[in-house]
Design a protein around this motif. Structure first.
Motif, mmCIF file in Angstrom:
data_model
loop_
_atom_site.group_PDB
_atom_site.id
_atom_site.type_symbol
_atom_site.label_atom_id
_atom_site.label_comp_id
_atom_site.label_asym_id
_atom_site.label_seq_id
_atom_site.Cartn_x
_atom_site.Cartn_y
_atom_site.Cartn_z
ATOM 1 N N LEU A 618 0.837 -1.191 0.000
ATOM 2 C CA LEU A 618 0.000 0.000 0.000
ATOM 3 C C LEU A 618 0.873 1.242 0.000
ATOM 4 O O LEU A 618 1.810 1.341 0.792
ATOM 5 N N ASN A 619 0.584 2.182 -0.910
ATOM 6 C CA ASN A 619 1.313 3.450 -0.989
ATOM 7 C C ASN A 619 0.332 4.612 -1.064
ATOM 8 O O ASN A 619 -0.744 4.495 -1.669
ATOM 9 N N TYR A 620 0.736 5.719 -0.456
ATOM 10 C CA TYR A 620 -0.064 6.941 -0.538
ATOM 11 C C TYR A 620 0.870 8.117 -0.783
ATOM 12 O O TYR A 620 1.899 8.273 -0.103
ATOM 13 N N GLY A 621 0.536 8.955 -1.768
ATOM 14 C CA GLY A 621 1.333 10.128 -2.094
ATOM 15 C C GLY A 621 0.484 11.381 -2.079
ATOM 16 O O GLY A 621 -0.717 11.341 -2.392
ATOM 17 N N GLN A 622 1.095 12.517 -1.719
ATOM 18 C CA GLN A 622 0.349 13.767 -1.583
ATOM 19 C C GLN A 622 1.231 14.940 -1.956
ATOM 20 O O GLN A 622 2.380 15.037 -1.528
ATOM 21 N N PHE A 623 0.685 15.859 -2.802
ATOM 22 C CA PHE A 623 1.307 17.158 -3.026
ATOM 23 C C PHE A 623 0.757 18.128 -1.984
ATOM 24 O O PHE A 623 -0.456 18.178 -1.747
ATOM 25 N N PHE A 624 1.659 18.924 -1.374
ATOM 26 C CA PHE A 624 1.258 19.697 -0.205
ATOM 27 C C PHE A 624 0.453 20.953 -0.531
ATOM 28 O O PHE A 624 -0.408 21.359 0.231
ATOM 29 N N GLU A 625 0.712 21.609 -1.644
ATOM 30 C CA GLU A 625 0.082 22.897 -1.915
ATOM 31 C C GLU A 625 -1.184 22.785 -2.751
ATOM 32 O O GLU A 625 -1.776 23.801 -3.105
ATOM 33 N N ASN A 626 -1.594 21.590 -3.101
ATOM 34 C CA ASN A 626 -2.870 21.418 -3.801
ATOM 35 C C ASN A 626 -3.512 20.113 -3.346
ATOM 36 O O ASN A 626 -2.980 19.425 -2.471
ATOM 37 N N ASN A 627 -4.633 19.792 -3.925
ATOM 38 C CA ASN A 627 -5.366 18.597 -3.494
ATOM 39 C C ASN A 627 -5.088 17.401 -4.390
ATOM 40 O O ASN A 627 -5.922 16.522 -4.553
ATOM 41 N N ASN A 628 -3.895 17.357 -4.977
ATOM 42 C CA ASN A 628 -3.483 16.214 -5.787
ATOM 43 C C ASN A 628 -2.920 15.121 -4.875
ATOM 44 O O ASN A 628 -1.948 15.326 -4.157
#
Length: 813
Positions: A618-628
């Motif tokens: 299981l992997n989760y990735g997130q861009f901090f300055e938008n909701n991507n």
């Protein structure tokens, strides 16, 4: 320039460390083979008198999970080796005080299951790097491979014999390895490298004959010696593999048939060099490609499924300049046919593949450690056909001319662990088409004690286009600590803006100047609940070469561990700064800047010795300055119904939201949109082994992916990588949404009816669909998929192995 400074620094490091006075590797064990005049029957039962006259060697020591501990009295291993003028004979005694625990899962050749096994590595040039591996399991499955350092070429195949038996004392193996399966120098006294091993699955332990210090160097540095083989001459190594194949194909109401015949051959040009050739090749039964929806800036690459291009290619893959799928790939002018279409013309045919006419490779290694490789392949001219809808006249357009692919390699090995190499690849297309040439120099050097490794590559590419030529350069330099629990390393990678190896290789990116570092702590003996574990911290700094700007930086860490109960687990955490992507815009010199991001992942893998086992990631990735954000899940359970029947299911899910992605390149604007993409993949692999020579195999895969761009959220890319709102009108012709679905099913029966010979009966079913209906969910898309015409293909292929020496003896008798 940065790469020049790196070369100078690395040269100084090599000069300083090559004279290291650290202690050398441990002394090697040796065994003297016995010449025999009577040959045993290869049945796995070591009851012939000849085995009683041959001295034994034993005292195997632990490789995993411990470090050199003596094998217990209940699981001793003894080996005897004899030889004649034609072959080597090996008798192995794997004692076990509880034979009911011996794992005996069946599998076909070169597929090693969860089973006890006996392994023999033979290095006929005793160079510490190149050796041939022979494996036999307690169920009688045979496997072989070519070993070079830490890499294992399992596609390598030679013809040899092996049988096993089991009784109240344990299990026993009897092997016959003909000299035609080996390459060795022609001299009176042979001195070969030798390593032997035993896998005991019930105890989760492996043992080796010559001790391997896992904390230093590579496993191939620890071969023992095989002595005593004398006055044997390398045989005439000529093997023929004639084949016959036929198929019936039915698609969309049209049925066609095809019949093919051809031959592959292997011929020993000398005691060290072998010619492999495929004449009238037939690749009709190769495995299907795992195609996906590709909306990115780079081509999708696939693994090689054609045996000729995977077997014995260790020399040609040096420097990663050889992507064999280029040979017989999509014609270079495939996408240009529409541009050449005249008014009132329609495309009747535009072949997606070029036909391979023939291919050959010559490879081998001299007694002084010089490896030489030569590869050549020829594809025929490919044409698209167009028809004038008013006059009915047709014309043909060449999309790929007659093309020659060539590779030449020199690889000098020394000190039984180091090497320097030179390689050249060349692609020449007939007529006014693109040609390509790449040359590379590589080195891989260890110091005396194998505690440090220094490696590097320098590559020069030249592409000849109809209107111009371009030359490019790339380099890689690395320094690594290869001894002890604590390891570290640094690496520099460089390429200028014109570096291009895509005629016979693959490079997705160029124009970079990147730096990498890593450090890790690992164990080599059981500690606490762990058999082994590794903790790693790494980082990178990426730059553009021209102009010299920062692309981005990142740092991460990972953990890997295996418990004493064979439960493995791990995870990773990465963080990245703002990132300038120069490839997503599809226009030279432009980039989009993505914000800071992080990715976290975890995985587990259970004990494969049990009937039911699983892998989960299981992997989760997130861009901090938008909701991507993005989530990726993989679940892969497996169930072993018996020693004959194994079923493996795999489920993959991916969901990405609000990704700023390329849409279209306009004359004055680069259009981006906010994209959601969802993917589901289901696959099933099943095998029922009747014995080790015949099996029924099932391979199934269904992949669905839907990409949806948000309405009225289109943007234009600015000069500084920023996005600003843009009124982009979506029509039926430029709609960027996509719904992709593909289904592949292979059901085959494989029968190895004689050594090196096989028959394969294959039924193949495939369906494909690509449209704009991204609003459909997986089940609705699957329902639509079944409305498309399905391709049904039934084929039969028979290959028969003919050996010159066997035929000569039959004729004499």
């Amino acid at each position: 320039m940065p790469f020049k400074k790196s070369f100078l620094a690395l040269f100084l490091l090599i000069s300083l460390c090559s004279y290291s006075q650290e202690e050398a590797l441990p002394e090697k064990r040796s065994y003297t083979a016995t010449r025999i005049t009577e040959t045993p029957e290869i049945d796995g039962i070591l009851d012939e008198d000849i085995w009683r006259t041959i001295p034994e060697t034993s005292n195997f020591v632990m490789l995993e999970p411990g470090d050199g501990e003596a094998a217990p009295a209940s699981h001793q291993t003894k080996v005897k080796i004899g030889y004649t003028n034609e072959a080597i004979y090996i008798g192995a005694y794997m004692f076990d005080d509880d034979p009911s625990t011996i794992r005996r899962q069946f599998a076909q050749r070169d597929n090693i299951p969860v089973a006890d096994a006996f392994i023999v590595d033979i290095n006929t040039y005793n160079d510490g790097e190149n050796q041939t591996r022979f494996i036999i399991t307690a169920a009688g499955t045979l496997a072989d491979a070519k070993i070079q350092g830490n890499s294992e070429d399992v596609a390598y195949n030679v013809v040899w014999e092996g049988q096993v038996s089991i009784d109240e004392d344990g299990w026993f193996a009897e092997l016959r390895i003909p000299y035609s399966a080996l390459r060795f120098p022609e001299k009176d006294q042979q001195l070969w490298g030798l390593q032997m091993g035993r896998e005991i699955r019930s105890r989760n332990e492996s043992y080796v004959w010559n001790y391997i210090d896992k904390s230093v160097g590579k496993g191939t540095h620890y071969n023992g010696l095989l002595k005593g083989i004398s006055n044997v001459n390398p045989p005439v190594r000529l093997s023929l593999y004639p084949y016959l194949s036929g198929e019936v194909d039915q698609y969309d109401g049209t049925t066609s048939t095809a019949f093919n015949a051809g031959m592959d051959l292997k011929y020993g040009l000398s005691d060290a060099f072998t010619l492999d050739a495929t004449l009238v090749p037939d690749f009709g039964q190769t495995a299907y490609d795992e195609v996906e929806l590709n909306l990115g800036p780079f081509e999708q690459t696939f693994g090689e499924n054609r045996a000729f291009f995977t077997e014995g290619t260790e020399l040609f893959t040096k420097g990663n300049l050889f992507y064999s799928r280029r040979i017989g790939d999509t014609p270079t002018g495939f996408n240009e046919v529409q541009d050449q279409q005249l008014e009132n013309e329609e495309i009747i045919s535009n072949p997606e593949k070029t036909n391979l006419l023939n291919a050959l490779k010559i490879s081998g290694r001299t007694e002084t450690g010089l490896g030489i490789g030569f590869f050549n392949a020829i594809t025929e001219e490919t044409k698209a056909e167009l028809r004038n809808t008013e006059t009915g006249e047709t014309r043909k357009v060449v999309t790929e001319p007659f093309t020659n692919y060539n590779i030449f390699v020199l690889d000098q090995q020394f000190d039984q662990k180091s090497s320097v190499s030179v390689i050249n690849t060349n692609v020449i297309r007939e007529g006014n088409f693109r040609d390509g040439n790449v040359s590379a120099f590589l080195f891989d050097v260890y110091n005396n004690s194998s505690s440090f490794n220094f490696s590097g590559e320098a590559k020069m590419s030249r592409v000849n286009l109809p209107d111009r030529n371009k030359t490019g350069f790339s380099s890689t330099l690395a320094f690594e600590r290869t001894k002890g629990n604590f390891r570290y390393g640094v690496r520099h990678r460089f390429a200028n803006e014109t570096f291009d190896i895509n005629d016979l290789g693959v490079n997705f990116t160029n124009n970079y100047n990147n730096f990498f570092w890593e450090t890790s702590y690992r164990t080599f003996k059981p500690q606490g609940i762990f058999n082994q574990y590794r903790v790693q911290v790494y980082g990178n700094h990426r730059r553009r070469y021209q102009p010299d700007v920062t692309v981005g930086s990142g740092i991460g860490s990972s953990f890997f561990g295996v418990t004493r109960e064979r439960f493995a687990f791990g995870g990773s955490l990465e963080a990245n700064t703002k990132f300038k992507d120069f490839f997503e815009p599809r226009k030279e010199g432009r980039y989009i800047q993505y914000p800071e991001s992080a990715d976290v992942g975890a995985w587990v893998s259970s004990d494969y010795r049990k009937k039911f086992a699983y892998d989960i990631r299981l992997n989760y990735g997130q861009f901090f300055e938008n909701n991507n954000d993005e989530i990726r899940l993989r679940v892969k359970p497996r169930f072993r119904f018996s020693n004959h029947f194994l079923l493996i299911y795999s489920f993959n899910y991916k969901k990405e939201n609000n990704r700023d992605s390329f849409v279209e390149l306009l004359p004055r604007n680069i259009i981006f949109g906010s994209r959601d993409i969802e993917s589901v993949e289901n696959s099933l692999q099943g095998t029922y082994n009747f014995n080790t020579r015949s099996a029924l195999n099932l391979s199934f895969r269904n992949f669905w992916s839907a990409a949806t761009f948000a309405d009225d959220e289109f943007t234009s890319l600015g000069e500084e990588g920023n996005l600003s709102p843009f009124n982009y009108v979506v029509t039926e012709d430029n709609d960027p949404d996509a719904n992709f679905n593909i289904w592949n099913l292979d059901l085959s029966y494989q029968w190895r009816f004689a050594p090196g010979s096989e028959m394969i009966l294959l039924y193949r079913n495939s369906i494909f669909n690509l449209d704009k209906q991204s609003e459909l969910n997986y089940l609705n898309s699957l329902e639509n998929l079944f409305q498309e015409p399905a391709r049904h293909n039934l084929s039969l292929r028979v290959v028969y192995y003919l050996d010159y020496n066997t035929m000569k003896n039959v004729i004499k008798s």
